[in-house]
Every structure is written in C-alpha cells, then in structure tokens.
Design an enzyme around this catalytic site. Structure first.
Site, PDB file in Angstrom:
ATOM      1  N   LEU A 670       0.908  -1.334  -0.121  1.00 57.33           N
ATOM      2  CA  LEU A 670       0.103   0.132   0.146  1.00 57.33           C
ATOM      3  C   LEU A 670       0.858   1.326   0.079  1.00 57.33           C
ATOM      4  O   LEU A 670       1.898   1.252   0.755  1.00 57.33           O
ATOM      5  CB  LEU A 670      -0.895  -0.017   1.199  1.00 57.33           C
ATOM      6  CG  LEU A 670      -1.978   1.103   1.237  1.00 57.33           C
ATOM      7  CD1 LEU A 670      -3.062   0.754   0.334  1.00 57.33           C
ATOM      8  CD2 LEU A 670      -2.503   1.072   2.723  1.00 57.33           C
ATOM      9  N   ARG A 674       4.511   8.442  -2.266  1.00 56.11           N
ATOM     10  CA  ARG A 674       5.839   8.590  -1.940  1.00 56.11           C
ATOM     11  C   ARG A 674       6.490   7.601  -3.097  1.00 56.11           C
ATOM     12  O   ARG A 674       6.910   6.474  -2.807  1.00 56.11           O
ATOM     13  CB  ARG A 674       5.767   8.014  -0.459  1.00 56.11           C
ATOM     14  CG  ARG A 674       5.066   8.738   0.521  1.00 56.11           C
ATOM     15  CD  ARG A 674       5.842   8.454   1.736  1.00 56.11           C
ATOM     16  NE  ARG A 674       5.479   7.022   2.248  1.00 56.11           N
ATOM     17  CZ  ARG A 674       5.780   6.583   3.589  1.00 56.11           C
ATOM     18  NH1 ARG A 674       6.346   7.352   4.335  1.00 56.11           N
ATOM     19  NH2 ARG A 674       5.582   5.513   4.002  1.00 56.11           N
ATOM     20  N   ASN A 725      -9.246   6.733  -0.844  1.00 51.66           N
ATOM     21  CA  ASN A 725      -8.211   6.671  -0.370  1.00 51.66           C
ATOM     22  C   ASN A 725      -8.691   5.875   1.451  1.00 51.66           C
ATOM     23  O   ASN A 725      -9.309   6.603   1.997  1.00 51.66           O
ATOM     24  CB  ASN A 725      -7.574   7.934  -0.017  1.00 51.66           C
ATOM     25  CG  ASN A 725      -6.400   7.837   1.254  1.00 51.66           C
ATOM     26  OD1 ASN A 725      -5.876   6.883   1.416  1.00 51.66           O
ATOM     27  ND2 ASN A 725      -6.116   9.006   1.785  1.00 51.66           N
ATOM     28  N   ASP A 747       5.054   0.646   2.361  1.00 51.75           N
ATOM     29  CA  ASP A 747       6.162   0.927   1.342  1.00 51.75           C
ATOM     30  C   ASP A 747       7.156   1.445   1.830  1.00 51.75           C
ATOM     31  O   ASP A 747       8.406   1.696   1.049  1.00 51.75           O
ATOM     32  CB  ASP A 747       5.592   2.231   0.356  1.00 51.75           C
ATOM     33  CG  ASP A 747       4.922   3.332   1.264  1.00 51.75           C
ATOM     34  OD1 ASP A 747       5.298   3.184   2.342  1.00 51.75           O
ATOM     35  OD2 ASP A 747       4.581   4.343   0.618  1.00 51.75           O
ATOM     36  N   ASP A 835      -4.761  -2.933  10.677  1.00 49.09           N
ATOM     37  CA  ASP A 835      -3.961  -3.797  11.198  1.00 49.09           C
ATOM     38  C   ASP A 835      -4.649  -4.482  12.306  1.00 49.09           C
ATOM     39  O   ASP A 835      -4.602  -5.860  12.550  1.00 49.09           O
ATOM     40  CB  ASP A 835      -2.231  -3.499  11.321  1.00 49.09           C
ATOM     41  CG  ASP A 835      -2.259  -2.167  12.344  1.00 49.09           C
ATOM     42  OD1 ASP A 835      -3.408  -1.663  12.404  1.00 49.09           O
ATOM     43  OD2 ASP A 835      -1.068  -1.860  12.435  1.00 49.09           O
ATOM     44  N   ARG A 878      -5.776   4.342  18.299  1.00 47.24           N
ATOM     45  CA  ARG A 878      -5.536   2.867  18.129  1.00 47.24           C
ATOM     46  C   ARG A 878      -6.047   2.326  19.596  1.00 47.24           C
ATOM     47  O   ARG A 878      -6.775   1.481  19.683  1.00 47.24           O
ATOM     48  CB  ARG A 878      -3.998   2.474  18.166  1.00 47.24           C
ATOM     49  CG  ARG A 878      -3.627   2.912  16.691  1.00 47.24           C
ATOM     50  CD  ARG A 878      -1.986   2.464  16.628  1.00 47.24           C
ATOM     51  NE  ARG A 878      -1.820   1.036  16.293  1.00 47.24           N
ATOM     52  CZ  ARG A 878      -1.869   0.498  15.141  1.00 47.24           C
ATOM     53  NH1 ARG A 878      -2.422   1.317  14.085  1.00 47.24           N
ATOM     54  NH2 ARG A 878      -1.777  -0.644  14.786  1.00 47.24           N
TER      55      ARG A 878
END
Length: 921
Positions: A670, A674, A725, A747, A835, A878
């Site tokens: 993903l 960049r 996005n 990435d 995640d 989180r």
C-alpha cells in the site's frame, strides 16, 4: 707645445736632453685622466643610479619601464628569438592536436566498453532465459507425471439437459408425507456444473400476494435481487421458490383458495417437485396454515411443524425474521463478558390450553393422530423451578403467569410474555435462558420456541431447551450442542446441578458460538435466505458459486530500469537462500475440492449451517460447505503428500521444504504519493525467491508521474487504482492475487530477503495464522477500565502488524465482505487501525494468537519520510479502535503468546560442511 711634445715622442724623445721630460709629462697626463675617471665613477654614477632607482616605480605604462620582463613580440624583434617563437608555436599546435586525438580515442574506448557490458548483459539474460526454459520444461514434465500418477479424468462440462416445463412427472409416492429427495426431487434439472440456478416467483402476480406482510415481502424482494443464484430464466432453473407467509389474518385467503393458487403456478407441473414454499414468521403468533394444504412434492420452509407434517432431510426449519428491514445494531448488543450474569437462569411464560390456531380450522388435528396424548411434564417442571427459586442458592427468575396479556400460541405451548424489549432486558441479565418446548411432543417446533431461541442468542443468554424431541432451526446442519443445552424434560430435577457445573471457559465458548450463529444465519433476511439456499444446494451436492473478487484496475506504467542491489539485502548472515528461483510465476491451485468435499465432509465438521460466505469460528480451513470455495486451494488445510528434503540446514536450504513442495506468495504494498520510497522498496524485492508478483495498491487520487520509471525486479508489478483513499484497500481480495499466501508490506518497510523467506516458511506450517515481524500487545487499563494498545518491548504479544506479515487470502474475503461494516467504517474515519482489525478477525475465527518471527520489533527503513504512525494522535486513535472493536465483537478476541519462532537449527553447532539454517541474532 703639445705638438712639440708629440714630435719629440715620435722621434723617440731625442733632442736637447728631452727624454726625461717626456717621461715626466706622460706620467702627469695618465694621473690626470685616471683621477678624472675615478672622479666621474665615484661621483656621477652613484648619483645617476640613485636617480633611476628612485624613479623606477613611477613608470606606469609599459613603454616607460626600465626593468621588468619584455613581451614576446619585443623579444621576437630579435632575430634568433623569432626562430624560437616559431618553434614554440608549432610544438603547441601539435600538442593540441594530440590532445584532441587522445580524447577521441578515450570516447571510442568508452563506447566499446558500453558495448562490451551490453554484450555481457545480453549473454547473462540469454543464459537466464535458457535456464528458465529448462526449468519450465522440467516443471511441465513434473506436472505431467503428477497428473498421470493421479489417474483422474479431465473434468469437462456435461451436455446441459433443459427439461421442458411439461416434462413427465415421477411416480407418486404412497403419501406426500413420505417425500424425500430420492423420490420427490428431479435431479435432472440440477447438473453439478449448473451453478444452482433458482427462480423466484413474484408474489404480486398472484392473489395471495396482497395478503402478505408488507415488511416481510419487501425484505424478501430486496434479498432476492442481490442473491447470486437467482435467475430470471425459469426454463433452466433447478429450484422454484414461492413466498406465502407471513400473512395478515384479516385478509388471509382460505386454505382451499391458497391451494388452488399454488397448483396453478406456471412451473408447478402437477405435483410441485423442485419447488420450495417459504412461510416466514416475523412475530411469535403462529400461522401454520400450510398444514391444511396439499403441497405435493414441494419442500416447505417455516418455523412451525408437527411431526406428521415435517419431513426430515426434505423440509427446512427456519428461524423467525425479526429484523425484516433493519440491520442489527452491534453496539446495542450486550458484551459477552462477564461470563456470569445476575441470574443463573430465567423464564417467563404462560401456558394457555384453550387457544386454537389455524392448524385446526379445516381439519381436526386430533382426528388425524391416532394414539393417546403424550405425557406432560410441565407440572413437574413448574414445581422444580419454583423450588430452585425459593431455595435462593442462586439468583433465578421464573414466572409462569404473564403480568400482561400473553401472546397467542398453539395449544400446550408456553406463550411469550410482555413486549420484545422487556424480554431482551431480562435476558441480558441471565446467564441461561430456559426454553420449554410444548407439552404436546407431536409439535416438534413452534414459532414461539424459535422466537425464544432467537432472542436468547441475540443478547448472549445460553439457551437451555427442555425437550429433546425439538427440531431447532437448521438442525440437520448446525451442531447445536456447541451453542445450547438440549435436556430431556425428565431431567428437570438435575438442571440446576448441570448448569452450576459448567466452567466459565465453556460458558464463554458456547456464548461466542451462539453469537456467531445469530450473526451469520439468523440476524437478517439476507442471511436467512442464503442459508436456506445453501442447505438445499448442499443436500443435492452442487458446489458453491465462486466468491466475488475485486477487479483490479491497472494503472499503466513504464518499467525497464534495472533494479539495483542493496548491500543490506545481500547481507543474509549465515543464510544461503539456495538456488535462485528462475521459474515463472504460477498461481496456487484452485477447484481441487469443489466436488469431493460434497461427498466426503458433509457431516464431519459442521460448526454451522452454510451461509452466503461460510465462516468458521474455530477451524476456518475445515472443508465444511465453503459456500464460496473458489479460493480454497490444496494448501488450505489439505496439503498434498510431499515436502522438504529434511536433513541438516544445508539440505533444508536447497529446497522450499514444508508440506507443500511448490508454492509462491504475492506481495501487496500500500502506498500514497511517496514515489521515491516506493521505488526503493520495490528494488529491495529484486531477486526474492518464490515471489509471484507485486500488487501495488495506489491509494492516492493523483496518478503516478508519467516519467516515473519502475524497476525491473524479475516478476510482474501490478499497480492497482483504488476508488477512494482507504486503508481497507490493503485487504481487498484483488483478482490479480493468484496465490494463497499474501505478504502485506508497507512501502517503507525494510526487510532482508532471509527474513522474508523464513516468515514464508513459518506461514506455510501455520496457514491459518498471521505470521509477521513487528509484534504488539493489548493491556487492560485499570484506572480507566478500558483497553490500551502498547508497542513497548514485552515478553508477550497479541498482535502482529500487517505492515510486514503473511496471511491467507481467505481472510481478505472475510475482512472485506463478512466482517461487520462498522469496523471498516472506523478504519476509514481514523485512517488507522486496519492492522488491529485484521488481528481481531483472525483471532476471533481461529482462537489462536499470531506468530512472530525473528527478533525485529520495527521494520521502518532508515531515512524514509515519516508515516502516519509518527503522529501524536496515532496511539490515542488505536486505543479507541481496540475498545470499539471489543464492543462490536462483544468480547476481547485477542490472545497472548510468549514466544517467537526461529529455525530448528537456530544457533546449533554443526560440522563445517553443514550450513546453519538461519541466523538472526
């Protein structure tokens, strides 16, 4: 006088005694000149020198300089100097010509060197291509030998038989109540490769359609429009479905009228074979009017059956449709913990003997049933439960008289008390919910009992069903003993002891399984309809339709830049990755068990009924009716015979090893605007063994630069464009992913090849787990009574970040299509926590923690731009995500683990000729 002197000198100074005089005169003359000369030298020359020395610096222009260098032209004015100048100019010109020739020769040498390098590269590429062709030939021969060894005929589509709508009927059985699939179902309309086409009648085209409950009809029509099996071509249909209930009593047609309308259906074919009549119930009031109708060979799906009416393996007991047009709100569902609640068990109901239902409107049920009425244990049940309540050993609540008017019910059935919201509030306080079956054992299931079961599962009260003769919804495919207790009524005196003896772990497991069953098969009209279709499809052994995959819209890009070699990537410690794999990318095998599973494992591991997406809370890779089985390959829990060479590390490294000798993985990366970081990460994948392809998920609305040159890493790079996005795009099941193994990587992740290879090896031995590198854990915040996310170094972990982790593609389908939408919405809101959501999902399904490999605690590349995780609000978000996910699941599914995985021969002393498997520390 002078002349006289001169004459005298010429004559030798002879004369009147003149010689001495002459001598004297000459001496006087010499002295005079010497004195004058000395005077001039000593007086005037110093003065002249002094004058010029004092005025030499005042000469500004070159023409007035007394001292200093002269120009070349001035020197050349001299004849011999001019020759020297000509020689110098000639030599300079020759030197310039030689320098030009030297530069020209150097340029030609550089061009020749480039040609030599290109020739060398062409030779290497030719050698690589030759080796690749040899490997392809070898692999083809190997595959051919495997196929020959299997000795299986090639599967091809059979000739489709399209029976005419007026095809001949079967020989009638002695009684329609003896109908089973073998004598009342036409298999010729349902070839294995037909795809299970289903035709649904439009109820509005028939008179009884106006009597249907509007909410049920609207929900049913919405579900039909989105089902993958429904077809508009009735001539090719395998099954025909007609909705006949729930009907509104004031305008309900008479049974004889409904029977005539059913028999007049265009594809009824005199006996209704391959038809399914669905009678949904939204309320507890029972409408078993189908009992008084001749349905021929048609199957029936409803919530109320008598034993003489129910045909096991043919008819289907379904759950009530409570949430007709609304999705259940997971945040309003009580949590599954604490395990024990205020009341050990509860029951509210009233038994009304005088009520008569539509069952007795035309025919008298007692007239058709021979024999005496069965024994009624209800009086003994009332006495025993009241005694338990009065003993006060445990808090229990039992009420056998409703405070308000009870709901209508069948004779000998316990009627529901109060409104639905009041009943749910009581069940939220109850560990167990008693469900007393009707006193007449010939009533195998009723809508009232099914409603009690539905409400108990919804709020997490474990059902305790008194009466083993009951046929619970989808009972032929659901193992109800994992979510409920079914106890014979004579054991009512032992119920209290039995409930007290169940451990907390078992209680939580049963509550979790009950919540799973309710969410998957009871909660919505989509789940109910899909479950009914899946049961019929499984009974006639037709494989499921392939699950939907996300179509990858590729972004065109230019490639060809030779990927460089990162020196950090070449440092693999003591690991020898073995022979570099030059085999072309190959996909994981598919369709290997679509037909055999219908014959082998139908009744082996049914944790639950088959749904639109079969989901297993404990063993997600068991081959139990995977309704979307396309993505299940040979590696999904069923590994072919074969494997590694074993032996020491040297032999281990020479082959992939494991139980699947031939397999590759796909990298999903993903990225968001960049480009430089992305290119560096892609270059680091150059030469990575067993890599099938790289799928770059381009998460930005701005396309990559047109002049961007992508590296050539030896495998395809697919750049996928996304609609928006979203971090959820990382886990979309893209159709370009052709392997079961997925390496999800950021990435800016910086992993060595030996680390990736070891993670892949470990995942192949634990295919149902997340296997990765950076570990994290959750902790309970006692002061704030909430869960926290922690990334500090710890001796235990409960999560592995998917920024560098392997997982099965199976979980991509579940994350995108099955996991509650509220979780994905939370990820989009915070642009965070995807995640954590994946770790919650896998732990919830497998009840196993993830696996961490190597000693890495982070994987960010040095010098890369800061990512979202460096934001101060990252950890606060989180924390919120974990607590929100716990509310959605109803409990904390994450599990701790206190070990990481290393190779078998890690840090083991071996002889010199035996290489260690791996070395990380």
């Amino acid at each position: 006088e002078l002349m006289t002197g001169y004459t005298m000198l010429r004559n030798g100074g002879v004369g009147n005694g003149g010689q001495p005089w002459v001598l004297r005169w000459s001496s006087r003359i010499r002295l005079t000149w010497l004195s004058f000369t000395l005077f001039i030298i000593l007086v005037f020359f110093p003065l002249i020198a002094h004058y010029y020395l004092t005025t030499i610096d005042d000469a500004d222009d070159a023409g007035k300089r007394i001292f200093g260098p002269r120009t070349g032209n001035e020197l050349c004015e001299v004849k011999h100097v001019q020759d020297l100048c000509r020689i110098r100019e000639s030599v300079s010109e020759e030197l310039l010509q030689l320098e030009a020739k030297r530069q020209e020769l150097n340029s030609e040498i550089a061009k020749l060197n480039l040609k030599i390098e290109a020739c060398k590269k062409s030779i290497e590429n030719a050698k690589q291509d030759l080796l690749q062709l040899k490997n392809v030939i070898s692999q083809t021969e190997h595959s051919y030998k495997e196929l020959m060894a299997q000795n299986q005929p090639k599967l091809s589509l059979p000739i489709r038989l399209l029976p005419d709508k007026d095809d001949a009927t079967f020989p009638l059985p002695k009684s329609n109540r003896n109908c089973r699939l073998h004598n009342c179902f036409d298999y010729s309309r349902c070839p294995l490769t037909s795809g299970f086409p289903v035709y649904v009648y439009n109820s509005d085209d028939y008179p009884f359609g106006s009597s249907l409950d509007p909410l049920i009809k609207q929900a049913f029509e919405a579900t039909v429009r989105t089902n993958v099996y429904v077809t508009e071509n009735a001539n090719i249909a395998c099954v025909y479905i007609i909705l006949v209930g729930e009907m509104q009593e004031p305008i309900m047609p008479k049974p004889t009228e409904l029977e005539q309308q059913l028999h007049s259906l265009p594809y009824w074919r005199t006996d209704g074979h391959n038809h399914l009549i669905i009678n949904l119930s939204r309320k507890s009031e029972t409408q078993n009017f189908i009992y008084n109708i001749s349905t021929g060979r048609a199957m029936i799906a409803q919530s109320t059956f008598y034993d003489v009416q129910y045909r096991p393996g043919f008819d289907i007991v379904i759950s009530p449709l409570v949430h007709a047009m609304s999705e259940p709100n997971f945040l309003e569902i009580p949590p599954q913990v604490p395990v024990k609640r205020k009341y050990l068990f509860s029951f509210q109901g009233e038994k009304i003997e005088s009520l008569r239902s539509s069952l007795q409107e035309v025919r008298s049920f007692e007239e058709e049933i021979e024999g005496n009425a069965p024994a009624d244990y209800d009086d003994r049940i009332i006495t025993t439960l009241k005694a338990v309540q009065d003993s006060k050993l445990d808090f229990v609540l039992v009420e056998f008289t409703c405070k308000n008017q009870p709901k209508a019910s069948l004779p000998t059935e316990w009627a529901l008390c109060g409104e639905r919201d009041d009943r749910l509030e009581l069940l939220k306080l109850s560990t167990f919910a008693l469900i007393i079956t009707p006193g007449d054992t010939r009533l195998v299931i009723s809508a009232g009992c099914a409603m009690r079961l539905f409400e108990a599962l919804e709020v997490g009260a474990i059902p305790v069903v008194l009466g083993e003769q009951v046929q619970l919804p989808y009972n032929d495919v659901i193992r109800w003993n994992e979510a409920a207790l079914i106890i014979p009524k004579p054991r009512i005196t032992e119920v209290h002891f039995l409930l007290r003896s169940i451990s907390d772990n078992d209680l939580l497991a049963m509550r979790r399984q009950g919540r799973f069953l309710w969410e998957t098969y009871f909660s919505t009209s989509d789940n109910l309809f899909s479950t009914v279709l899946a049961i019929i499809r499984t009974r006639i052994q037709i494989p499921a339709a392939p699950i939907r995959e996300e179509t990858a819209v590729e972004i065109p890009h230019r490639s060809g830049k030779a990927a460089g070699t990162d020196p950090n990537m070449a440092d693999n410690g003591d690991l020898d990755l073995g022979p570099v794999e030059t085999e072309p990318p190959y996909a994981s095998p598919k369709y290997l068990r679509n037909f055999t599973l219908t014959a082998m494992d139908i009744y082996r591991n049914w944790n639950s009924a088959p749904g639109p997406f079969h989901l297993f809370p404990y063993t997600p890779f068991d081959p139990v009716l995977p309704s979307e089985a396309k993505f299940l390959g040979s590696g999904t829990g069923f590994r072919p015979i074969g494997g590694g060479a074993g032996g020491s590390g040297k032999e281990f490294q020479a082959a992939l090893g494991g139980n699947v000798p031939r397999e590759q993985f796909t990298v999903v990366m993903l990225t968001y605007e960049r480009e430089e970081v992305l290119m560096n990460s892609l270059e680091r994948l150059n030469g990575l063994p067993y890599l099938n392809k790289v799928v770059v998920v381009w998460n930005s609305p701005k396309l990559p630069s047109e002049d961007l040159l992508w590296p050539d890493i030896g495998v395809p790079i697919m750049v996928v464009r996304t609609e928006k996005n979203s971090l959820n795009n990382r886990f979309l099941p893209w159709d370009e992913i052709e392997t079961e193994a997925i390496l999800s990587i950021d990435d800016d992740a910086h992993l060595r090849h030996d680390e990736i290879m070891f993670g892949f090896r470990v995942w192949r031995e634990a295919r149902d787990r997340i296997v990765g590198f950076p570990g994290r854990y959750h902790a309970w915040d006692i002061p704030h009574q909430s869960w926290l996310y922690n990334s500090n170094y710890s001796c235990e972990l409960s999560m592995v970040l998917t920024g560098a982790a392997f997982f099965h593609k199976y979980y991509a389908y579940l994350y995108s299509y099955v996991m509650p939408q509220a979780i994905r919405d939370m990820v989009d809101e915070y642009i965070n926590c995807e995640d954590i959501a994946m770790n919650f999902l896998v732990s919830h399904l497998t009840r196993k923690p993830p696996i961490k490999v190597t000693s890495r605690w982070t994987f960010r590349c040095p010098g890369c731009p800061q990512a979202l995780s460096h934001d101060d609000s990252h950890f606060h978000e989180r924390h919120k995500c974990i607590n929100f996910f716990v509310k959605v699941y109803g409990y904390m599914p994450l599990l701790y683990t206190q070990f990481r995985v290393d190779s078998v021969l890690f840090k083991t002393r071996l002889p010199h000729d035996k290489t260690k498997c791996f070395k990380f520390i």
